[in-house]
Design a protein around this motif. Structure first.
Motif: not given
Length: 338
Positions: A153-170
């Motif tokens: 919903q609203g182009h918000q994807h859980f697994l997509d974020r669960l993969a990208s957020v921890p990999a973004q240091p800052a």
């Protein structure tokens, strides 16, 4: 970016940024313990433990270490641990937790040679917990962890974020031009741990922070406009994504169906709620997991002898097509039974 307080080494650190009634902060605490346990420097481990400052208000968690370390060293070790654990956050391009029973079984089977990845998947899904049949094959769909609030919903994807957020240091630099300020991974984590949150990062989140419950009726303008759009605390979301793996999903029979359950979670007529204890003695991540799974978690007077003074309880709510968690209430056993 970290202040002078980072140069004083001590074996205890009060975590001023970790709001006791915020689900995002609690998940971030679990992530902090995982990250610190994952790294070893010259044969030394910090062996982190947590307690709560019940006799030193306002209520905040306190980090206990086996050896003295500065705030900067704590943040640096946590950043190193995050780098290691984030490698398990991959889902082969899958964006949402909407797989079928058979797909879930295949995912779990494929992770048997990667302990960290298997640990994460076990907190997200189970091929035994299903909710309904969908698609051309009519195969049952999994019942995912109740902490998953994003389904596209609203182009918000859980697994997509669960993969990208921890990999973004800052987060991206704050400000523009010559006034722009860049943060390191250590700066970002130190902010989340040791200072009150300002939530000024334009990065993705998981809607675990109750401040993300933004409603039109409560604002002077459109909350989707840039001027009103709330930011995030990136370091907290990174830690929380790692901490999620601690809440291993297990099948339970509910309303005649096998559905998903997690430690600390409970369903009732008002929907789903998550509770976490508030304790006095320093506790390891293993002890915290056991407390979360205790049958009397919401009746803390039953095991006050263990140093449990109560628990926090946050409810999952629906706001239009989006879901959020409320601020948690501090409850006693009497409160929970009413």
């Amino acid at each position: 970016m970290m202040g002078n307080g980072t140069i004083q080494a001590t074996s205890t650190h009060r975590l001023e940024g970790m709001e006791p009634d915020n689900l995002l902060a609690f998940l971030a605490l679990l992530g902090l313990l995982r990250a610190l346990e994952a790294v070893e420097v010259d044969g030394d481990r910090l062996r982190p433990r947590l307690s709560w400052s019940l006799d030193n208000p306002p209520l905040r968690p306190v980090l206990h270490l086996a050896k003295s370390a500065t705030k900067g060293e704590v943040a640096a070790r946590a950043a190193d641990g995050m780098t290691l654990l984030a490698k398990a956050h991959h889902f082969d391009g899958r964006k949402d937790l909407n797989c079928s029973e058979g797909e879930a079984r295949a995912l779990l089977k494929s992770a048997t040679d990667d302990a960290d990845h298997a640990f994460l998947l076990s907190a997200l899904l189970s091929d035994a917990a299903v909710k309904e049949a969908k698609g051309a094959t009519g195969e049952p769909q999994i019942d995912p962890t109740p902490l998953c609030l994003l389904f596209g919903q609203g182009h918000q994807h859980f697994l997509d974020r669960l993969a990208s957020v921890p990999a973004q240091p800052a987060p991206p630099p704050r400000g523009r031009g010559r006034s722009a300020v860049s943060l390191t991974a250590e700066d970002c984590l130190a902010e989340a741990l040791f200072t009150p949150w300002h939530r000024n990062d334009p990065t993705f989140s998981f809607r675990w922070d109750p401040e993300e419950d933004v409603r039109y009726a409560l604002m002077a303008g459109n909350p989707t406009d840039a001027a009103y759009k709330a930011g995030t605390q990136h370091g907290a979301n990174r830690l929380a994504a790692i901490g999620l793996a601690v809440l291993t999903l297990a099948p339970e029979v509910r309303a005649g169906r096998v559905r998903a359950a997690i430690p600390g979670g409970q369903w009732d007529r008002q929907g789903f709620s998550l509770a976490w204890p508030v304790w006095r003695p320093p506790a390891s991540i293993a002890a915290i997991r056991n407390l979360l799974g205790h049958p009397d978690l919401r009746k803390p007077e039953q095991f006050a002898v263990m140093g449990i003074d109560g628990c926090m309880m946050a409810r999952r709510i629906s706001v239009g097509k989006f879901m959020n968690f409320t601020r948690a209430n501090f409850i006693t056993g009497k409160d929970a039974s009413e």
